[in-house]
Scaffold this motif. Structure first.
Motif, PDB file in Angstrom:
ATOM      1  N   LYS A   1     -19.995   1.929  13.568  1.00  0.00           N
ATOM      2  CA  LYS A   1     -19.529   0.694  14.200  1.00  0.00           C
ATOM      3  C   LYS A   1     -17.984   0.685  14.237  1.00  0.00           C
ATOM      4  O   LYS A   1     -17.375   0.309  15.247  1.00  0.00           O
ATOM      5  CB  LYS A   1     -20.066  -0.513  13.414  1.00  0.00           C
ATOM      6  CG  LYS A   1     -19.733  -1.808  14.092  1.00  0.00           C
ATOM      7  CD  LYS A   1     -20.533  -2.976  13.578  1.00  0.00           C
ATOM      8  CE  LYS A   1     -20.028  -4.259  14.217  1.00  0.00           C
ATOM      9  NZ  LYS A   1     -20.479  -5.440  13.494  1.00  0.00           N
ATOM     10  N   ILE A   2     -17.389   1.127  13.154  1.00  0.00           N
ATOM     11  CA  ILE A   2     -15.916   1.187  13.120  1.00  0.00           C
ATOM     12  C   ILE A   2     -15.424   2.161  14.199  1.00  0.00           C
ATOM     13  O   ILE A   2     -14.452   1.887  14.902  1.00  0.00           O
ATOM     14  CB  ILE A   2     -15.425   1.573  11.700  1.00  0.00           C
ATOM     15  CG1 ILE A   2     -15.814   0.454  10.721  1.00  0.00           C
ATOM     16  CG2 ILE A   2     -13.928   1.852  11.679  1.00  0.00           C
ATOM     17  CD1 ILE A   2     -15.535   0.741   9.265  1.00  0.00           C
ATOM     18  N   ALA A   3     -16.148   3.272  14.351  1.00  0.00           N
ATOM     19  CA  ALA A   3     -15.760   4.269  15.366  1.00  0.00           C
ATOM     20  C   ALA A   3     -15.872   3.677  16.769  1.00  0.00           C
ATOM     21  O   ALA A   3     -15.029   3.944  17.628  1.00  0.00           O
ATOM     22  CB  ALA A   3     -16.631   5.514  15.243  1.00  0.00           C
ATOM     23  N   SER A   4     -16.887   2.833  17.002  1.00  0.00           N
ATOM     24  CA  SER A   4     -17.004   2.292  18.364  1.00  0.00           C
ATOM     25  C   SER A   4     -15.904   1.261  18.630  1.00  0.00           C
ATOM     26  O   SER A   4     -15.414   1.166  19.754  1.00  0.00           O
ATOM     27  CB  SER A   4     -18.413   1.765  18.645  1.00  0.00           C
ATOM     28  OG  SER A   4     -18.662   0.659  17.830  1.00  0.00           O
ATOM     29  N   ILE A   5     -15.495   0.545  17.611  1.00  0.00           N
ATOM     30  CA  ILE A   5     -14.357  -0.380  17.789  1.00  0.00           C
ATOM     31  C   ILE A   5     -13.085   0.425  18.081  1.00  0.00           C
ATOM     32  O   ILE A   5     -12.293   0.081  18.957  1.00  0.00           O
ATOM     33  CB  ILE A   5     -14.174  -1.281  16.542  1.00  0.00           C
ATOM     34  CG1 ILE A   5     -15.400  -2.200  16.377  1.00  0.00           C
ATOM     35  CG2 ILE A   5     -12.886  -2.095  16.628  1.00  0.00           C
ATOM     36  CD1 ILE A   5     -15.472  -2.928  15.061  1.00  0.00           C
ATOM     37  N   ARG A   6     -12.948   1.534  17.357  1.00  0.00           N
ATOM     38  CA  ARG A   6     -11.765   2.396  17.576  1.00  0.00           C
ATOM     39  C   ARG A   6     -11.726   2.870  19.036  1.00  0.00           C
ATOM     40  O   ARG A   6     -10.673   2.896  19.662  1.00  0.00           O
ATOM     41  CB  ARG A   6     -11.822   3.581  16.603  1.00  0.00           C
ATOM     42  CG  ARG A   6     -10.671   4.546  16.740  1.00  0.00           C
ATOM     43  CD  ARG A   6     -10.526   5.452  15.539  1.00  0.00           C
ATOM     44  NE  ARG A   6     -11.777   6.080  15.141  1.00  0.00           N
ATOM     45  CZ  ARG A   6     -12.399   5.880  13.992  1.00  0.00           C
ATOM     46  NH1 ARG A   6     -11.888   5.083  13.088  1.00  0.00           N
ATOM     47  NH2 ARG A   6     -13.532   6.494  13.709  1.00  0.00           N
ATOM     48  N   GLU A   7     -12.890   3.221  19.573  1.00  0.00           N
ATOM     49  CA  GLU A   7     -12.944   3.669  20.970  1.00  0.00           C
ATOM     50  C   GLU A   7     -12.511   2.554  21.924  1.00  0.00           C
ATOM     51  O   GLU A   7     -11.873   2.803  22.933  1.00  0.00           O
ATOM     52  CB  GLU A   7     -14.339   4.189  21.328  1.00  0.00           C
ATOM     53  CG  GLU A   7     -14.631   5.556  20.727  1.00  0.00           C
ATOM     54  CD  GLU A   7     -13.458   6.526  20.888  1.00  0.00           C
ATOM     55  OE1 GLU A   7     -13.043   6.802  22.029  1.00  0.00           O
ATOM     56  OE2 GLU A   7     -12.923   7.003  19.851  1.00  0.00           O
ATOM     57  N   GLU A   8     -12.869   1.320  21.586  1.00  0.00           N
ATOM     58  CA  GLU A   8     -12.436   0.175  22.388  1.00  0.00           C
ATOM     59  C   GLU A   8     -10.907   0.084  22.411  1.00  0.00           C
ATOM     60  O   GLU A   8     -10.292  -0.155  23.449  1.00  0.00           O
ATOM     61  CB  GLU A   8     -13.016  -1.126  21.825  1.00  0.00           C
ATOM     62  CG  GLU A   8     -14.494  -1.307  22.114  1.00  0.00           C
ATOM     63  CD  GLU A   8     -14.754  -1.403  23.616  1.00  0.00           C
ATOM     64  OE1 GLU A   8     -13.992  -2.086  24.315  1.00  0.00           O
ATOM     65  OE2 GLU A   8     -15.711  -0.751  24.081  1.00  0.00           O
ATOM     66  N   TYR A   9     -10.317   0.283  21.242  1.00  0.00           N
ATOM     67  CA  TYR A   9      -8.844   0.250  21.171  1.00  0.00           C
ATOM     68  C   TYR A   9      -8.238   1.412  21.956  1.00  0.00           C
ATOM     69  O   TYR A   9      -7.216   1.260  22.610  1.00  0.00           O
ATOM     70  CB  TYR A   9      -8.371   0.324  19.714  1.00  0.00           C
ATOM     71  CG  TYR A   9      -8.462  -0.986  18.963  1.00  0.00           C
ATOM     72  CD1 TYR A   9      -7.679  -2.079  19.323  1.00  0.00           C
ATOM     73  CD2 TYR A   9      -9.320  -1.128  17.879  1.00  0.00           C
ATOM     74  CE1 TYR A   9      -7.754  -3.271  18.630  1.00  0.00           C
ATOM     75  CE2 TYR A   9      -9.399  -2.325  17.179  1.00  0.00           C
ATOM     76  CZ  TYR A   9      -8.611  -3.389  17.560  1.00  0.00           C
ATOM     77  OH  TYR A   9      -8.687  -4.577  16.875  1.00  0.00           O
ATOM     78  N   ARG A  10      -8.884   2.578  21.864  1.00  0.00           N
ATOM     79  CA  ARG A  10      -8.346   3.755  22.573  1.00  0.00           C
ATOM     80  C   ARG A  10      -8.265   3.466  24.084  1.00  0.00           C
ATOM     81  O   ARG A  10      -7.265   3.782  24.728  1.00  0.00           O
ATOM     82  CB  ARG A  10      -9.218   4.981  22.305  1.00  0.00           C
ATOM     83  CG  ARG A  10      -8.651   6.257  22.935  1.00  0.00           C
ATOM     84  CD  ARG A  10      -9.693   7.331  23.054  1.00  0.00           C
ATOM     85  NE  ARG A  10     -10.216   7.751  21.764  1.00  0.00           N
ATOM     86  CZ  ARG A  10      -9.647   8.681  20.987  1.00  0.00           C
ATOM     87  NH1 ARG A  10      -8.571   9.291  21.398  1.00  0.00           N
ATOM     88  NH2 ARG A  10     -10.177   9.000  19.826  1.00  0.00           N
ATOM     89  N   LYS A  11      -9.318   2.828  24.615  1.00  0.00           N
ATOM     90  CA  LYS A  11      -9.322   2.489  26.050  1.00  0.00           C
ATOM     91  C   LYS A  11      -8.134   1.595  26.380  1.00  0.00           C
ATOM     92  O   LYS A  11      -7.465   1.765  27.393  1.00  0.00           O
ATOM     93  CB  LYS A  11     -10.602   1.718  26.407  1.00  0.00           C
ATOM     94  CG  LYS A  11     -11.819   2.561  26.587  1.00  0.00           C
ATOM     95  CD  LYS A  11     -12.953   1.684  27.140  1.00  0.00           C
ATOM     96  CE  LYS A  11     -14.264   2.058  26.473  1.00  0.00           C
ATOM     97  NZ  LYS A  11     -15.279   1.022  26.507  1.00  0.00           N
ATOM     98  N   ARG A  12      -7.904   0.630  25.517  1.00  0.00           N
ATOM     99  CA  ARG A  12      -6.798  -0.319  25.733  1.00  0.00           C
ATOM    100  C   ARG A  12      -5.457   0.403  25.675  1.00  0.00           C
ATOM    101  O   ARG A  12      -4.562   0.167  26.492  1.00  0.00           O
ATOM    102  CB  ARG A  12      -6.864  -1.434  24.675  1.00  0.00           C
ATOM    103  CG  ARG A  12      -7.997  -2.397  24.955  1.00  0.00           C
ATOM    104  CD  ARG A  12      -8.447  -3.119  23.700  1.00  0.00           C
ATOM    105  NE  ARG A  12      -9.420  -4.149  24.007  1.00  0.00           N
ATOM    106  CZ  ARG A  12     -10.700  -3.928  24.326  1.00  0.00           C
ATOM    107  NH1 ARG A  12     -11.171  -2.692  24.368  1.00  0.00           N
ATOM    108  NH2 ARG A  12     -11.515  -4.938  24.584  1.00  0.00           N
TER     109      ARG A  12
END
Ligand SMILES: Cc1ncc(COP(=O)(O)O)c(C=O)c1O
Length: 389
Positions: free
Chosen positions: A291-302
């Motif tokens: 779950k932490i990794a998927s949040i990180r991916e959200e930030y990466r997109k931003r």
């Protein structure tokens, strides 16, 4: 004429500043009150809400009457959960007596500087740096020695630290990933800082607030390097990873003699973290890494969206390796970053933070926080395009 009175402020607070960022927030609120839609890139708050299960853990603790005094260093189940997390994720092998719950990462940092610095001491700080750090150091009646991160990376970390240190130097503040630049120190750089600290017998105050937000490279906890656990106070927070900024939940990891000092500071300032919050912290620590990794991916997109937009309009910006800030050079707008921020706010309604707030080495830059929605970033990039058209 002012009346003569013996009332005065303790001198040690004379040099301590009060957040510049508040002034920008006030200006944003003023514009909003006038009906202006402001693009808010001045903040440092996650784009999502605290996950529901963490909220329910706090509610459950309240219902179950976990509302009494707890041990001031934190309830044992929390300290056990922290010990497990630190071993698994940070390669820090410590006991439950070597962790302490704090009111946010801020109290951990406050305690760390107060525990280490005497009046007249110096502390090395990689610059630009998170603004409160200089105030925490001056509040301990010590002096921050600003070490330009870019020079250190270019010319060698050890040489540069050597060049900026004094005989009074007692500590190094080491923040990775870094606010405001998004810099992530490499393992080799962490080893250089560690070697210097050992050679000079310095204490390292490590700030790992953004440990989960590394997009390129790896997060290395400096205390996990050989010979470092005993000379490092590592400060963590729940604010960023779990979107818990308002909960004021953090912790510090240290060995003796520092832990005794941290315990005293926590005891006499807050007597610990609010008990129900501690149960929410235990629950937050069960969050799966996926779950932490998927949040990180959200930030990466931003990050990718914003940085591409900045470069497109000619605000040169390297891709930051971590945290959730972009720190472009804005000299094209104005050499003075305060003026540049003002221009962008008044003319394009984009709120940012002037780089000079983060130390002289931040001058010529603006901090854009991208912990906002993708739509908000798209709108900001459109506003930039219109402004520079
Ligand atoms: C580098 C850094 N350290 C520590 C903190 C402390 O966060 P908190 O007091 O919310 O835990 C922050 C918050 O913005 C930060 O940017």
């Amino acid at each position: 004429m002012a009346k003569m009175t013996g009332i005065r402020l303790a001198k040690r607070l004379d040099e301590v500043g009060f957040s510049d960022i508040v002034q920008i927030r006030n200006k944003v609120m003023e514009l909003r009150a006038e009906g202006v839609a402001v693009h808010s890139l001045h903040g440092g708050e996650p784009f999502f809400e605290t996950p529901g299960d963490i909220k329910y853990a706090a509610i459950q603790a309240l219902v179950e009457n976990q509302t009494h005094y707890a041990p001031s260093s934190g309830v044992l189940p929390l300290r056990k959960a922290l010990v497990e997390k630190l071993a698994r994720k940070n390669r820090l092998h410590v006991t439950t007596d070597e962790v302490i719950a704090t009111v946010g990462g801020s109290q951990a940092l406050y305690g760390a500087f107060q525990s280490v610095l005497d009046p007249g001491d110096d502390a090395l700080v990689f610059s630009p740096y998170w603004t409160p750090i200089a105030d925490l150091i001056t509040g301990a009646q010590a002096r921050p020695l600003r070490v330009p991160s870019s020079t250190a990376r270019r010319n060698g970390i050890r040489n540069t630290l050597e060049q900026f240190s004094t005989p009074q130097t007692r500590a190094i503040y080491y923040n990775t990933p870094q606010n405001p630049s998004g810099l992530v120190f490499t393992r080799a750089e962490a080893e250089d800082v560690a070697a210097f600290a050992i050679e000079r017998d310095l204490v390292v105050i490590a700030d790992e607030a953004y440990e989960d937000l590394v997009y390129d490279g790896e997060h290395v906890s400096i205390a996990s390097l050989p010979g470092m656990l005993e000379r490092t106070i590592t400060c963590f927070t729940f604010s960023k990873t779990y979107a818990m900024t308002g909960w004021r939940a953090g912790y510090a990891v240290a060995q003796e003699p520092f832990m005794t000092a941290l315990r005293k500071i926590v005891l006499y300032s807050t007597n610990g973290v609010a008990t129900p919050m501690q149960y929410a912290m235990i629950h937050a620590l069960t969050t799966p890494e996926s779950k932490i990794a998927s949040i990180r991916e959200e930030y990466r997109k931003r990050r990718d969206l914003l940085v591409a937009g900045l470069n497109e309009v000619g605000l040169e910006c390297e891709l930051p390796a971590g945290a959730f800030y972009a720190f472009p050079n804005v000299e094209k707008l104005h050499k003075n970053s305060r003026t540049a921020a003002q221009i962008l706010l008044e003319k394009a309604h984009i709120a940012t933070i002037p780089g000079s707030v983060f130390g002289a080495q931040g001058e010529g830059h603006l901090r854009f926080g991208y912990a906002i929605t993708l739509k908000e970033i798209e709108d900001c990039v459109d506003a930039l395009r219109r402004f520079f058209a």
